[in-house]
Each structure stands twice: as structure tokens, then as C-alpha cells.
Design a protein around this motif. Sequence first.
Motif, short mmCIF file in Angstrom:
data_model
loop_
_atom_site.label_atom_id
_atom_site.label_comp_id
_atom_site.label_asym_id
_atom_site.label_seq_id
_atom_site.Cartn_x
_atom_site.Cartn_y
_atom_site.Cartn_z
N ALA A 20 0.83 -1.42 -0.29
CA ALA A 20 -0.07 -0.12 0.38
C ALA A 20 1.00 1.25 -0.12
O ALA A 20 2.24 1.75 1.01
N MET A 21 0.21 2.33 -0.37
CA MET A 21 0.94 3.97 -0.78
C MET A 21 0.04 4.17 0.38
O MET A 21 1.47 4.94 1.52
N ALA A 22 -0.69 4.47 0.59
CA ALA A 22 -1.64 5.64 1.73
C ALA A 22 -1.50 5.10 2.52
O ALA A 22 -0.97 6.31 3.17
N THR A 23 -1.28 3.72 2.81
CA THR A 23 -1.22 3.35 4.14
C THR A 23 0.11 4.41 4.96
O THR A 23 0.34 4.83 6.11
N GLU A 24 1.09 4.22 4.50
CA GLU A 24 2.51 4.17 4.45
C GLU A 24 2.69 5.79 4.83
O GLU A 24 3.37 6.32 5.25
N LEU A 25 2.07 6.78 3.62
CA LEU A 25 2.25 7.90 3.37
C LEU A 25 1.81 8.76 4.70
O LEU A 25 1.80 9.54 4.89
N LYS A 27 1.77 8.12 7.38
CA LYS A 27 2.48 7.38 8.57
C LYS A 27 3.87 8.95 8.73
O LYS A 27 4.42 9.12 9.47
N TYR A 28 4.41 9.26 7.39
CA TYR A 28 4.44 10.39 6.87
C TYR A 28 3.86 11.76 7.63
O TYR A 28 4.18 12.94 6.84
N GLY A 29 2.64 11.17 7.84
CA GLY A 29 1.93 12.99 8.12
C GLY A 29 1.16 13.68 6.71
O GLY A 29 0.01 14.89 6.88
N VAL A 30 0.80 12.51 5.65
CA VAL A 30 0.24 12.76 4.49
C VAL A 30 -1.16 12.42 4.94
O VAL A 30 -1.38 11.62 5.06
N ASP A 31 -2.67 13.47 5.09
CA ASP A 31 -3.27 13.50 4.82
C ASP A 31 -3.86 12.36 3.33
O ASP A 31 -3.75 13.34 2.45
N SER A 38 -4.32 9.40 -2.41
CA SER A 38 -2.64 9.28 -2.53
C SER A 38 -1.88 9.99 -2.85
O SER A 38 -0.28 10.58 -2.89
N ALA A 39 -2.52 10.16 -4.51
CA ALA A 39 -2.11 11.82 -5.04
C ALA A 39 -1.49 12.58 -4.69
O ALA A 39 -0.78 13.16 -4.97
N THR A 40 -2.45 12.74 -3.35
CA THR A 40 -2.21 14.25 -2.62
C THR A 40 -0.95 14.80 -2.10
O THR A 40 -0.09 15.57 -2.13
N ALA A 41 -0.09 13.87 -1.68
CA ALA A 41 1.60 14.02 -1.77
C ALA A 41 2.23 13.80 -2.79
O ALA A 41 3.08 14.77 -2.67
N LEU A 42 1.61 14.11 -3.73
CA LEU A 42 2.46 13.92 -5.88
C LEU A 42 2.41 16.20 -5.18
O LEU A 42 3.36 16.35 -5.91
N ALA A 48 7.66 11.51 0.30
CA ALA A 48 7.59 11.02 0.90
C ALA A 48 6.96 9.75 0.29
O ALA A 48 7.36 8.26 0.85
N VAL A 49 6.59 10.28 -1.05
CA VAL A 49 6.11 9.18 -1.84
C VAL A 49 7.70 8.30 -2.22
O VAL A 49 7.45 6.86 -2.14
#
Length: 314
Positions: A20-25, A27-31, A38-42, A48-49
Amino acid sequence: MMNLINENLKKKTSLVLDGAMATELEKYGVDTSSNLWSATALMNNPDAVKKVHQSYFQAGADVAITNTYQANVEKFQELGLSIAESEELIILAVKLAVEAKNDFYGKLTQPERDQRAQHPLVAGSVGPYGAYLADGSEYTGDYELKHDEYKKFHQQRMTLMAKAGVDLFAFETQPNFEETKALVDLLKTEFPEYSAWITFSIKDPEHLCDGTSLAQAVSYFENEPQISAIGINCASMDIVLDTLEVISLNTTKPIIIYPNNGDTYNPETKTWVTNPHAQTFAELAPKWLEAGARIIGGCCRTTPNDIKQVADTI
């Protein structure tokens, strides 16, 4: 067209996908609660990605899946980005995965390298039209476009990912049989040098979410040379064995599975409920291999620890 999945499987009996990408993101504080998931992190935390991709390579993954499942130009534009800015984010998603792969493999010793897949891969995630709708319809397949409308919707993102350097495409979490036909048609007409895997979103071991027979859907793509593997993802771990039985009767292609970790998802509230009684990948992966799976990874809620269990099994 070089089928890199098959090239790898000549040297290594089975391949390990990431998780999983979102689950790990998170943990880095990404909402990840917005429609972009999970594309929010881009946009707000690309480092973090890359770290997530690296953590999966370290855990033993042979294949990274790009953080583009829900990333598309139209969705970014809805947030006020220009077309050019939106396109850059999709290109960035691929570059982050490629950099993570190159950084990790560049540091391995030769004996370590010899233990890994001959060609570590970056697969460009192509989520269904239902993911773009962000209303849970990737779990129902309850939407309908014309064949050419599906092709038009997917072409822009796939063109950007090809330009940015993906090795192949992942047509994943596909609940709608007509959409997968359009995707494969697009692959043949516009991307003849590329292969792709198809993983369906299923409602039970015998049916896609839209009600199509899984046996029919699998066998339909059996003679498509650009489809390098076929299977399921984002399904409950406890139905994988029954599903493998159906798939293995209907294809000679490598079978790919990456289920969720055993927790339960509520699409209404977009939240997960932890299942303390779920079996582990260490317990289940040997059974999946015995039942015919050749490529195994994890989908929602899985972690590098789960992927390490798969890698250790393989």
C-alpha cells in the motif's frame, strides 16, 4: 515489445510486488482523505512518496507501482492546477518510483543483486474510471461510458507515464469488463511497445464487481500478447485461494494477486476497521504459490513488513 514480467520469471520462480502507498504515506503525516487519496502527496510531500517506494524495495519488492491510481489531469484541474502543472505531477509520480528503484539497486553488492529479479520494474498504475469518480464505484463497477470515451479518459495519463519512463502498465482494481476491453484496445493501438497486467476488482471469487463472470473476463484476454499477467487486487485475503482456482482454469498467463491485509473498509465513511484475527502474509503466501500465483504483493493497508513476509516466502 519485450515482456519484462516473463523475462523475470525465467530466472526467478515468482516475483514480489510492493504494498500500500496511502497507508505508509499516513505515517509521514500525509492526509489521504481527499478525493485524490494518495496522489495528494505528489503536491505536498513528494519525498514521502519516494521513501515509501524505497521501503518496499528494501523489503524485497521486485516491482514498484506508481502513485497514479487516482492521479489524473482532470482531478488536479478541479483543484485549480493548470493542465501543465497537472501533467507534471503524473510525470513526477513515475520519476519518484524510478529514482527509488535506481537508488536502491545501485547500492546492492553483486551477490545481493543476484538474489533479486533480473529486471526491477516500475509499473504505471492505471486505476479505473470509477476511481476518478471517487464515489466507491471501483468496488461496484456501476458506471458506463462508451468504448472510445474510456480510451480517451485513459490515454492522456498513460501517454504521460510512458514519456516519464514506466516499464509497463498496471490496469488495476478494474471492476468493469467493458472498461478493461477498452484499456487493452488502447494498449494495442497507442502503446504497442508496452505490456500491462490486468487485475480485476471482484465481488466474490467468481464475479467481477459489475457481475461479469471472472472466468469469462480472464479467458477473454488469454490470447492478448501485450497482457503479461492477469489476476486480482484489492480483495479480501480470505477469498484469494478460491479465486486462484477460477483464474488458473482460464489462463496460462502468470497469475498476479495483491489483496488487502484483512482489515475491513467502509466506502461510505472512507475508513478502515482493524481485524485482529486476520491471517498473515507469511501464513497465506505459501498456499497462494501452491495454488498457482506467480506474482504476489499487497494492496490496501499492507506494509513493508507484509511484503518482507512475501519476499521471505518466495
